[in-house]
Design a protein around this motif. Structure first.
Motif, PDB file in Angstrom:
ATOM      1  N   LEU A  97       0.935  -1.102  -0.099  1.00 12.39           N
ATOM      2  CA  LEU A  97       0.063  -0.047  -0.057  1.00 12.39           C
ATOM      3  C   LEU A  97       0.871   1.119  -0.018  1.00 12.39           C
ATOM      4  N   HIS A  98       1.762   1.212   0.874  1.00 16.45           N
ATOM      5  CA  HIS A  98       2.901   2.203   0.788  1.00 16.45           C
ATOM      6  C   HIS A  98       4.024   1.828   1.377  1.00 16.45           C
ATOM      7  N   PRO A  99       5.293   2.445   1.663  1.00 14.24           N
ATOM      8  CA  PRO A  99       6.389   1.850   2.124  1.00 14.24           C
ATOM      9  C   PRO A  99       6.352   1.180   3.417  1.00 14.24           C
ATOM     10  N   LEU A 100       5.338   1.732   4.413  1.00 18.48           N
ATOM     11  CA  LEU A 100       5.339   1.026   5.727  1.00 18.48           C
ATOM     12  C   LEU A 100       3.970   0.065   5.932  1.00 18.48           C
ATOM     13  N   SER A 101       3.256  -0.292   4.826  1.00 19.69           N
ATOM     14  CA  SER A 101       2.099  -0.926   4.905  1.00 19.69           C
ATOM     15  C   SER A 101       2.009  -1.913   3.793  1.00 19.69           C
ATOM     16  N   LEU A 102       1.627  -3.081   4.313  1.00 19.89           N
ATOM     17  CA  LEU A 102       1.228  -4.177   3.386  1.00 19.89           C
ATOM     18  C   LEU A 102      -0.183  -4.578   3.711  1.00 19.89           C
ATOM     19  N   GLU A 103      -0.766  -5.101   2.517  1.00 21.23           N
ATOM     20  CA  GLU A 103      -2.068  -5.647   2.548  1.00 21.23           C
ATOM     21  C   GLU A 103      -2.191  -6.878   2.271  1.00 21.23           C
ATOM     22  N   LEU A 104      -2.426  -7.962   3.151  1.00 26.60           N
ATOM     23  CA  LEU A 104      -2.564  -9.507   2.923  1.00 26.60           C
ATOM     24  C   LEU A 104      -3.583  -9.703   2.034  1.00 26.60           C
ATOM     25  N   LEU A 105      -3.470 -10.649   1.104  1.00 24.40           N
ATOM     26  CA  LEU A 105      -4.404 -11.074   0.218  1.00 24.40           C
ATOM     27  C   LEU A 105      -5.020 -12.734   0.350  1.00 24.40           C
ATOM     28  N   THR A 106      -5.915 -13.363  -0.105  1.00 27.20           N
ATOM     29  CA  THR A 106      -6.035 -14.536  -0.295  1.00 27.20           C
ATOM     30  C   THR A 106      -5.048 -15.032  -1.252  1.00 27.20           C
ATOM     31  N   PRO A 107      -4.952 -16.483  -1.662  1.00 27.06           N
ATOM     32  CA  PRO A 107      -4.088 -16.721  -2.789  1.00 27.06           C
ATOM     33  C   PRO A 107      -4.840 -16.452  -3.783  1.00 27.06           C
ATOM     34  N   GLU A 108      -6.053 -16.258  -3.886  1.00 23.49           N
ATOM     35  CA  GLU A 108      -6.806 -15.786  -5.268  1.00 23.49           C
ATOM     36  C   GLU A 108      -6.656 -14.566  -5.575  1.00 23.49           C
ATOM     37  N   GLY A 109      -6.049 -13.751  -4.444  1.00 22.41           N
ATOM     38  CA  GLY A 109      -5.790 -12.215  -4.677  1.00 22.41           C
ATOM     39  C   GLY A 109      -7.032 -11.171  -4.024  1.00 22.41           C
ATOM     40  N   GLU A 110      -7.734 -11.837  -3.219  1.00 18.76           N
ATOM     41  CA  GLU A 110      -8.969 -10.980  -2.792  1.00 18.76           C
ATOM     42  C   GLU A 110      -8.457 -10.777  -1.257  1.00 18.76           C
ATOM     43  N   PRO A 111      -8.680  -9.569  -0.729  1.00 20.06           N
ATOM     44  CA  PRO A 111      -8.633  -8.866   0.464  1.00 20.06           C
ATOM     45  C   PRO A 111      -8.953  -9.897   1.569  1.00 20.06           C
ATOM     46  N   ILE A 112      -8.386  -9.971   2.717  1.00 16.70           N
ATOM     47  CA  ILE A 112      -8.935 -10.690   3.732  1.00 16.70           C
ATOM     48  C   ILE A 112      -9.936  -9.903   4.823  1.00 16.70           C
ATOM     49  N   SER A 113     -11.141 -10.219   4.713  1.00 16.33           N
ATOM     50  CA  SER A 113     -12.228  -9.404   5.359  1.00 16.33           C
ATOM     51  C   SER A 113     -12.007  -9.320   6.785  1.00 16.33           C
ATOM     52  N   ALA A 114     -11.559 -10.383   7.505  1.00 18.99           N
ATOM     53  CA  ALA A 114     -11.654 -10.430   8.843  1.00 18.99           C
ATOM     54  C   ALA A 114     -10.492  -9.382   9.582  1.00 18.99           C
ATOM     55  N   ASP A 115     -10.403  -8.904  10.777  1.00 15.40           N
ATOM     56  CA  ASP A 115      -9.493  -7.957  11.189  1.00 15.40           C
ATOM     57  C   ASP A 115      -8.145  -8.994  11.723  1.00 15.40           C
ATOM     58  N   ARG A 116      -7.311  -8.775  10.910  1.00 11.89           N
ATOM     59  CA  ARG A 116      -6.117  -9.531  11.226  1.00 11.89           C
ATOM     60  C   ARG A 116      -4.935  -8.735  11.096  1.00 11.89           C
ATOM     61  N   CYS A 117      -4.994  -7.559  12.009  1.00 18.17           N
ATOM     62  CA  CYS A 117      -3.839  -6.599  12.018  1.00 18.17           C
ATOM     63  C   CYS A 117      -2.809  -6.880  12.769  1.00 18.17           C
ATOM     64  N   SER A 118      -1.542  -6.488  12.389  1.00 18.09           N
ATOM     65  CA  SER A 118      -0.337  -6.784  13.046  1.00 18.09           C
ATOM     66  C   SER A 118       0.808  -5.884  12.766  1.00 18.09           C
ATOM     67  N   SER A 119       1.383  -5.321  13.624  1.00 20.38           N
ATOM     68  CA  SER A 119       2.627  -4.463  13.203  1.00 20.38           C
ATOM     69  C   SER A 119       4.167  -5.216  13.465  1.00 20.38           C
ATOM     70  N   VAL A 120       3.951  -6.646  13.634  1.00 23.53           N
ATOM     71  CA  VAL A 120       5.247  -7.288  13.761  1.00 23.53           C
ATOM     72  C   VAL A 120       5.116  -8.488  13.194  1.00 23.53           C
ATOM     73  N   GLY A 121       6.157  -9.106  12.973  1.00 23.64           N
ATOM     74  CA  GLY A 121       6.397 -10.537  12.173  1.00 23.64           C
ATOM     75  C   GLY A 121       7.022 -10.387  10.871  1.00 23.64           C
ATOM     76  N   TYR A 122       7.175 -11.393  10.207  1.00 30.31           N
ATOM     77  CA  TYR A 122       8.016 -11.405   8.879  1.00 30.31           C
ATOM     78  C   TYR A 122       7.275 -11.928   7.785  1.00 30.31           C
ATOM     79  N   ILE A 123       7.647 -11.591   6.558  1.00 25.17           N
ATOM     80  CA  ILE A 123       7.148 -11.967   5.304  1.00 25.17           C
ATOM     81  C   ILE A 123       8.105 -12.932   4.568  1.00 25.17           C
TER      82      ILE A 123
END
Length: 451
Positions: A21-47
């Protein structure tokens, strides 16, 4: 993803797509490319990116370090250029080999850097460092204490945390987010509870709540309770809150083998504990969780044996229901949710916890029926208190309105008000002679006097 603190994201073999979305934010999507509707926010972790994307992607590389693919392309270009424009000599061949080896090692080192831990502090890590520095000015080091009643925090300590992180990180998120993204990183170095990190207090109120409640609403509810129920010991009340009072690094020790010896039980049974403050929302979420059921049951048992124990106080963001300070709308919504409540439907993340707590409730005289009755009775009494306070305020308001209406009625029927009052007001308005004032002007003056 991994290390996010969100079970659904950290599940093994869970593959997701991500959109920047911007340098400090990623939006996680399903394998099909659809946004994840449920609230799954996190500011830590690894990709973790699969090969070859991890090799090619250069989005997060430092500006002065080329990406691995850039190094390889540079290597090929250098070798080709050297072979084309230089005559072949043994020494030159060795130079080409040395250049190729050097650039290959650089590419390998750069790729390894990409696969290792973050090479720089993230924005939230910088926030943690700033908050730690702020706390250490007040509390030079963590104050380790025994688990249980000595690990409470005050409403102001809770508000301090919320105010620091609310705008950029907490926002409308829940205790789940606060626990993994804020509390655990702050206490990671000392491996202590948050209460020990900021300076612990002796418990006055045990807090029963649901982690799914918005943290902002939780903080406001505790703040309202602190304002309406003064401390009997210090200048403000202290609260035992599981997220902040238990050492999140050794939860097995905090809960223990026997629930009666858990930190929950030690705090709730301590002599300094005056009662249970249940943070309740309009959906009555705490009453749907099995650990809250245990806390209610323990409160019920202690209330029967200890006359000085206040029982359960129902705290909402609009006020304490038992004190009648909560809004009527909130009280009615909560009561509506409780009317159909059956604590036997409470859920738990661990079946073993549910089985153990259900067994304890059944062992209480009257079992689930008695505990359900205790909860409904507490809500009924609170609703009546809110109703009585509302009626009193409404009555006072009506009397004030009737008084003003009577005064205006006298004016409109030609009655005179005290000349001295009009004279005082006239002096302020610059009016010296009232003989020429019509009734409309006198009414305006009278209204100003009433106000």
């Amino acid at each position: 993803p991994s290390g996010t603190g969100v079970h659904e994201l950290d599940a093994p073999q869970r593959c997701l797509r991500a959109r920047r979305l911007h340098p400090l934010s990623l939006e996680l999507l399903t394998p099909e490319g659809e946004p994840i509707s449920a609230d799954r926010c996190s500011s830590v972790g690894y990709i973790h990116q699969p090969f070859p994307m991890a090799f090619v992607d250069s989005v997060h590389m430092p500006p002065m370090i080329p990406s691995p693919i850039g190094i390889v392309l540079g290597l090929l270009l250098a070798v080709i250029s050297f072979l084309i424009f230089q005559p072949a000599r043994p020494a030159d061949d060795m130079a080409v080999v040395a250049l190729a080896i050097g650039l290959s090692l650089a590419a390998t080192a750069s790729f390894a850097r990409r696969c290792s831990k973050e090479w720089r502090m993230t924005p939230i890590e910088k926030m943690h460092a700033a908050f730690c520095s702020k706390i250490r000015q007040e509390v030079p080091c963590a104050q380790r204490t025994e688990r249980g009643p000595m690990r409470a925090i005050t409403a102001s300590q809770l508000q301090e945390l919320f105010s620091f992180y609310s705008h950029d990180y907490i926002k409308q998120r829940t205790m789940h987010y606060v626990h993994h993204n804020i509390v655990k990183p702050l206490t990671a170095e000392d491996r202590v509870s948050y209460a020990e990190f900021v300076g612990p207090r002796r418990v006055e109120w045990f807090v029963s709540h649901c982690w799914a409640t918005q943290f902002a609403e939780f903080v406001e509810s505790i703040s309202r309770h602190s304002q309406e129920v003064p401390s009997e010991v210090e200048f403000e009340c202290s609260y035992w809150i599981c997220t902040f009072s238990m050492n999140q690094w050794i939860l097995e020790e905090e809960i223990g083998v026997d629930i009666k010896e858990s930190s929950f039980s030690l705090a709730l049974h301590s002599e300094s504990c005056r009662g249970t403050a249940m943070v309740i929302d309009e959906a009555a979420l705490p009453l749907s969780r099995v650990w809250c059921l245990y806390e209610i049951m323990t409160t019920y048992e202690r209330s029967k044996l200890d006359g000085s124990f206040a029982g359960v106080l129902l705290c909402s963001h609009s006020g304490v229901l038992n004190k009648g300070s909560a809004s009527m709308d909130v009280a009615i919504k909560i009561a509506s949710a409780v009317m159909t409540l059956d604590l036997r439907n409470a859920g738990a993340s661990k079946q073993a916890d549910k089985d153990a707590i259900f067994s304890m409730v059944r062992s209480v005289q009257g079992g689930f029926q008695a505990v359900n009755g205790f909860v409904r009775s507490a809500f009924q009494e609170s609703l009546l208190e809110v109703h009585q306070v509302f009626n009193k305020r409404f009555g006072d308001f009506m009397k004030a309105m009737e008084g003003q209406s009577a005064m205006l009625h006298h004016l409109t029927t030609g009655s005179c008000i005290e000349f001295s009052e009009l004279a005082k007001h006239g002096e302020a308005e610059g009016v010296d002679d009232y003989s020429g004032c019509d009734l409309h002007m006198q009414e305006e003056m009278a209204v100003k006097i009433l106000v």
